[in-house]
Design a protein around this motif. Sequence first.
Motif, PDB file in Angstrom:
ATOM      1  N   SER A  12     -35.982 104.336  32.213  1.00 21.90           N
ATOM      2  CA  SER A  12     -36.737 105.587  32.132  1.00 21.90           C
ATOM      3  C   SER A  12     -37.380 105.761  30.766  1.00 21.90           C
ATOM      4  N   ARG A  13     -36.695 105.342  29.714  1.00 19.49           N
ATOM      5  CA  ARG A  13     -37.222 105.482  28.362  1.00 19.49           C
ATOM      6  C   ARG A  13     -38.271 104.419  28.046  1.00 19.49           C
ATOM      7  N   GLU A  14     -38.087 103.214  28.575  1.00 14.95           N
ATOM      8  CA  GLU A  14     -38.953 102.104  28.217  1.00 14.95           C
ATOM      9  C   GLU A  14     -40.250 102.040  29.031  1.00 14.95           C
ATOM     10  N   LEU A  15     -40.215 102.571  30.266  1.00 11.94           N
ATOM     11  CA  LEU A  15     -41.371 102.445  31.154  1.00 11.94           C
ATOM     12  C   LEU A  15     -42.183 103.728  31.211  1.00 11.94           C
ATOM     13  N   SER A  16     -43.506 103.561  31.342  1.00  8.29           N
ATOM     14  CA  SER A  16     -44.413 104.712  31.419  1.00  8.29           C
ATOM     15  C   SER A  16     -44.742 105.106  32.848  1.00  8.29           C
ATOM     16  N   ILE A  17     -44.416 104.255  33.813  1.00 11.97           N
ATOM     17  CA  ILE A  17     -44.724 104.579  35.203  1.00 11.97           C
ATOM     18  C   ILE A  17     -43.799 105.691  35.690  1.00 11.97           C
ATOM     19  N   PRO A  18     -44.326 106.625  36.505  1.00 14.99           N
ATOM     20  CA  PRO A  18     -43.525 107.780  36.930  1.00 14.99           C
ATOM     21  C   PRO A  18     -42.489 107.473  37.997  1.00 14.99           C
ATOM     22  N   HIS A  19     -42.620 106.327  38.679  1.00 16.99           N
ATOM     23  CA  HIS A  19     -41.673 105.959  39.724  1.00 16.99           C
ATOM     24  C   HIS A  19     -41.388 104.466  39.636  1.00 16.99           C
ATOM     25  N   PHE A  20     -40.201 104.097  40.072  1.00 10.51           N
ATOM     26  CA  PHE A  20     -39.774 102.705  40.033  1.00 10.51           C
ATOM     27  C   PHE A  20     -39.851 102.094  41.427  1.00 10.51           C
ATOM     28  N   PRO A  21     -39.901 100.779  41.513  1.00  8.10           N
ATOM     29  CA  PRO A  21     -39.776 100.113  42.821  1.00  8.10           C
ATOM     30  C   PRO A  21     -38.440 100.477  43.475  1.00  8.10           C
ATOM     31  N   ASN A  27     -30.788  90.691  36.653  1.00  5.88           N
ATOM     32  CA  ASN A  27     -31.274  89.403  37.160  1.00  5.88           C
ATOM     33  C   ASN A  27     -32.243  88.827  36.129  1.00  5.88           C
ATOM     34  N   ILE A  28     -31.739  87.939  35.323  1.00  9.96           N
ATOM     35  CA  ILE A  28     -32.504  87.406  34.187  1.00  9.96           C
ATOM     36  C   ILE A  28     -32.370  85.891  34.155  1.00  9.96           C
ATOM     37  N   LEU A  29     -33.508  85.224  34.017  1.00  7.82           N
ATOM     38  CA  LEU A  29     -33.529  83.777  33.803  1.00  7.82           C
ATOM     39  C   LEU A  29     -33.893  83.523  32.351  1.00  7.82           C
ATOM     40  N   MET A  30     -33.106  82.673  31.678  1.00 10.16           N
ATOM     41  CA  MET A  30     -33.347  82.411  30.264  1.00 10.16           C
ATOM     42  C   MET A  30     -33.282  80.915  29.987  1.00 10.16           C
ATOM     43  N   LEU A  31     -34.239  80.444  29.200  1.00  7.23           N
ATOM     44  CA  LEU A  31     -34.276  79.051  28.762  1.00  7.23           C
ATOM     45  C   LEU A  31     -34.340  79.059  27.238  1.00  7.23           C
ATOM     46  N   GLN A  32     -33.283  78.572  26.608  1.00  4.82           N
ATOM     47  CA  GLN A  32     -33.178  78.611  25.153  1.00  4.82           C
ATOM     48  C   GLN A  32     -33.105  77.198  24.579  1.00  4.82           C
ATOM     49  N   HIS A  33     -33.952  76.951  23.579  1.00  3.13           N
ATOM     50  CA  HIS A  33     -33.959  75.656  22.896  1.00  3.13           C
ATOM     51  C   HIS A  33     -33.063  75.735  21.671  1.00  3.13           C
ATOM     52  N   THR A  34     -32.501  74.616  21.272  1.00  8.68           N
ATOM     53  CA  THR A  34     -31.597  74.610  20.122  1.00  8.68           C
ATOM     54  C   THR A  34     -32.287  75.017  18.823  1.00  8.68           C
ATOM     55  N   ASN A  35     -33.631  74.958  18.772  1.00  6.06           N
ATOM     56  CA  ASN A  35     -34.345  75.346  17.559  1.00  6.06           C
ATOM     57  C   ASN A  35     -34.591  76.853  17.489  1.00  6.06           C
ATOM     58  N   GLY A  36     -34.175  77.609  18.523  1.00  5.48           N
ATOM     59  CA  GLY A  36     -34.370  79.057  18.530  1.00  5.48           C
ATOM     60  C   GLY A  36     -35.461  79.542  19.467  1.00  5.48           C
ATOM     61  N   ALA A  37     -36.259  78.640  20.009  1.00  3.54           N
ATOM     62  CA  ALA A  37     -37.290  79.041  20.973  1.00  3.54           C
ATOM     63  C   ALA A  37     -36.627  79.577  22.239  1.00  3.54           C
ATOM     64  N   GLU A  52     -37.883  83.811  28.579  1.00  2.72           N
ATOM     65  CA  GLU A  52     -37.049  84.684  29.407  1.00  2.72           C
ATOM     66  C   GLU A  52     -37.890  85.347  30.490  1.00  2.72           C
ATOM     67  N   PHE A  53     -37.252  85.600  31.624  1.00  7.67           N
ATOM     68  CA  PHE A  53     -37.904  86.317  32.726  1.00  7.67           C
ATOM     69  C   PHE A  53     -36.986  87.466  33.121  1.00  7.67           C
ATOM     70  N   ASN A  54     -37.466  88.698  32.949  1.00  8.15           N
ATOM     71  CA  ASN A  54     -36.652  89.865  33.273  1.00  8.15           C
ATOM     72  C   ASN A  54     -37.516  90.969  33.867  1.00  8.15           C
ATOM     73  N   PRO A  55     -36.948  91.847  34.689  1.00 10.28           N
ATOM     74  CA  PRO A  55     -37.751  92.857  35.380  1.00 10.28           C
ATOM     75  C   PRO A  55     -38.309  93.951  34.468  1.00 10.28           C
ATOM     76  N   LEU A  56     -37.609  94.285  33.395  1.00  4.32           N
ATOM     77  CA  LEU A  56     -38.090  95.361  32.524  1.00  4.32           C
ATOM     78  C   LEU A  56     -39.410  94.990  31.872  1.00  4.32           C
ATOM     79  N   ASP A  57     -39.489  93.823  31.277  1.00  4.17           N
ATOM     80  CA  ASP A  57     -40.740  93.395  30.643  1.00  4.17           C
ATOM     81  C   ASP A  57     -41.853  93.238  31.675  1.00  4.17           C
ATOM     82  N   ALA A  58     -41.492  92.813  32.886  1.00  6.77           N
ATOM     83  CA  ALA A  58     -42.498  92.669  33.948  1.00  6.77           C
ATOM     84  C   ALA A  58     -43.091  94.021  34.324  1.00  6.77           C
TER      85      ALA A  58
END
Length: 280
Positions: free
Chosen positions: A66-75, A82-92, A95-101
Amino acid sequence: MSSHFPHLLTEFNQVDSRGYTSNAKSIEFGPWHISFDVSCILPSMCSTKIVCERDDDQFCQFCIYSRELSIPHFPDMIFPKNILMLQHTNGAKIEFNPLDALKRVSVRTEAIEVSCAEEWLESRPGATKKKQPFDWTFSTDYKGTLSGNLTVQDSQETIDFELLKKKEQILFYHDLTLFEDELHDHGISKLSVKIRVMPTYWYVLLRYFLRVDDVLVRSFETRMFHLINTDYVLREFTAKEARAQDLNMPTSLMKDADDVIPHLPVKEKVTDKLVVNINN
């Protein structure tokens, strides 16, 4: 340098500070740590009102959205963990997550079909009090969240789909739904991400699929491909769209994304390369 790395697969359950239980799995692919979490649907209201009202940055998942999104209604269905993350040893990190989407959903776009949009809004509690225009289909051109030692470069190199078709052992696979809405029985709006790890590469498909019945079909797809012993990830973004009346196919075949997307005309295609900065 060896052409094959050992792969370590792990699985465990975990409970975060908000009480969310998630089923996590991960695999080591050379310098990449690949993991995903699977958990429950976002509640429709605040679950810890007393805590969230303290204003000390300790918020439940609903209040975070509610705080992060500007849309008045959610799906109808959001899977916040539900998050997919791929992390490299160098720090790269990729990530895929619904909030950023959902942050990519327009708050100014006019509805595709006014009558459908009004019916959809009326089905939401408090909708009559909020006439804020926004894209009620939740269309998002989200391509993933990048951080760390990654440089995005233009590239003409494309993903080798013939390699993807070769039969190899699947070391790691999952299909994660990030959010979904049935548009008040007028179609479907869904964002999902698939990960597949093979002995010589890993491959990700992030797909947003929209079908407004008898009106429109749209897809935004982001593909990522990393070949073993290389220091970059190929990324291809493809936007497709067509009016239902322009598609020469039965309505029944428009319901499944895999059936209809190949028939949609391409509106935009962008290829680039995510270079891992090894020396940083």
